[in-house]
Enzyme design. Structure first.
Site, mmCIF file in Angstrom:
data_model
loop_
_atom_site.group_PDB
_atom_site.id
_atom_site.type_symbol
_atom_site.label_atom_id
_atom_site.label_comp_id
_atom_site.label_asym_id
_atom_site.label_seq_id
_atom_site.Cartn_x
_atom_site.Cartn_y
_atom_site.Cartn_z
ATOM 1 N N ASP A 281 52.231 -1.300 35.109
ATOM 2 C CA ASP A 281 52.111 -0.819 33.721
ATOM 3 C C ASP A 281 51.094 0.319 33.649
ATOM 4 O O ASP A 281 49.983 0.205 34.172
ATOM 5 C CB ASP A 281 51.674 -1.975 32.817
ATOM 6 C CG ASP A 281 51.936 -1.711 31.336
ATOM 7 O OD1 ASP A 281 51.981 -0.526 30.928
ATOM 8 O OD2 ASP A 281 52.086 -2.685 30.588
ATOM 9 N N HIS B 32 55.730 -0.784 32.097
ATOM 10 C CA HIS B 32 55.530 -1.537 30.858
ATOM 11 C C HIS B 32 56.788 -2.295 30.458
ATOM 12 O O HIS B 32 56.716 -3.391 29.898
ATOM 13 C CB HIS B 32 55.122 -0.567 29.747
ATOM 14 C CG HIS B 32 54.692 -1.223 28.476
ATOM 15 N ND1 HIS B 32 53.634 -2.104 28.407
ATOM 16 C CD2 HIS B 32 55.181 -1.135 27.204
ATOM 17 C CE1 HIS B 32 53.479 -2.527 27.159
ATOM 18 N NE2 HIS B 32 54.411 -1.956 26.412
ATOM 19 N N SER C 261 53.505 -6.342 24.488
ATOM 20 C CA SER C 261 52.874 -5.087 24.115
ATOM 21 C C SER C 261 51.950 -5.288 22.910
ATOM 22 O O SER C 261 50.997 -6.068 22.998
ATOM 23 C CB SER C 261 53.956 -4.027 23.866
ATOM 24 O OG SER C 261 53.409 -2.734 23.816
#
Length: 337
Positions: A283, A312, A129
């Protein structure tokens, strides 16, 4: 006793031109730096997380094996361990904390490696991330130092769509009555619960809910999942720290600096490290297509989507053995290359 160390940075000039006084980085190292200082992996932290939240990816049975590598995990500015609104001394405490970019983070992380350990080469920079966004920055700004990068569910530049999502959760938090004069002097419990529910829709995929994977995690209903997984987690967060990290996320861009002058293609082309870019196929934040367009301009990169319905969260697969196996195998392959 804390399980991490502090590297004092002194007064640093940020990318904005503002000075951040008495800055410091919190970091943890795993195992031993070899005599040639050639076994270094930098493992960056994502939004809202500290090194303890991601160290389950480190182990003797994992690609990030502390018996083979010297792994250093620097905590991102704003996460509550490195300098943050919650722990900065005046005049930069709480609502006076300045805007910090990921460029600022990575420049100071490189200082940490050089000043504390004398490290000149890094075998791998990886992270999930916002940690992936830092990996892209490492590749763009220290190409002579970094041999490999593995960004997991992150991008070199935050997309407009991702920016708008972050505007929505910021608005939900700032709607809480505790938001006053640009910061939160009190805990915004109502706002944090609202943010949790917004994140629950974005952080996993439509297929995750269609297949009722929350039931496999032990939650009987969606409401049970929202309250006991998402709200419980979000209520532990510091709202001022979250605001600082959201700003960093929204403005992540490896080209937004004097060196590259906003030319993203040029910045991507400067990443000469072998790169394995791994978005999740589902995602909603960092899409495969965003990464596909970035990888086109990187001279030594492969796009390898994670075939997952975890959205995600596929890049942080504590509860998804299949995704963990995929990531661990990919990192082993990259390190062996």
């Amino acid at each position: 006793m804390p399980d991490y160390s502090i590297h004092d940075l002194g007064d640093i000039k940020l990318q904005s031109g503002q000075q951040l006084q008495k800055a410091f980085l919190a970091y943890k190292t795993y195992d031993t730096l070899d005599a040639k200082k050639s076994n270094v992996i930098v493992y960056t932290t994502p939004f809202g997380a500290q090194h303890t939240d991601t160290e389950w990816m480190i182990g003797t049975d994992m690609a990030l094996d502390p018996n083979r590598y010297f792994i250093i995990s620097p905590n991102m500015f704003g996460n509550g361990l490195s300098i943050s609104p919650s722990n900065a001394p005046p005049p930069h405490d709480r609502g006076r904390f300045p805007n910090v970019t990921l460029y600022d983070n990575v420049v100071q992380q490189q200082r940490l490696l050089r000043e504390r350990f004398g490290i000149e080469r890094v075998q791998l920079v990886t992270g999930f991330s916002m940690g992936a966004q830092q990996a892209f920055h490492w590749g763009a700004f220290f190409p002579e130092m970094v041999e490999r990068i593995a960004p997991i569910c992150g991008s070199a530049k935050t997309s407009r769509h991702n920016f708008v999502f972050l505007e929505s959760v910021k608005a939900a938090l700032m709607a809480d009555p505790a938001f006053r004069d640009g910061w939160f002097p009190d805990k915004p419990e109502r706002g944090l619960r609202a943010v949790a529910r917004a994140y629950a829709a974005w952080a996993v995929s439509q297929a995750f809910y269609r297949e009722k994977l929350y039931e496999k995690l032990g939650f009987a209903t969606i409401e049970d999942f929202l309250v006991n997984a998402w709200e419980v987690n979000m209520l532990c967060r510091d709202a001022n720290n979250m605001m600082a990290m959201w700003w960093s996320w929204q403005h992540a861009d490896i080209s937004a600096n004097d060196h590259y002058g906003g030319d993203l293609k040029n910045a991507l082309g400067a990443i000469h490290a072998r790169a394995l870019v791994m978005p999740s196929a589902t995602d909603c934040y960092f899409t495969v297509e965003d990464n596909r367009q970035e990888v086109r301009h990187m001279p030594n990169a492969e796009l390898r989507p994670i075939p997952s319905i975890w959205g995600h969260r596929a890049g942080n697969p504590m509860q998804s053995p299949e995704d963990l196996k995929f990531l661990n195998g990919a990192l082993r392959e990259l390190l062996a290359s």
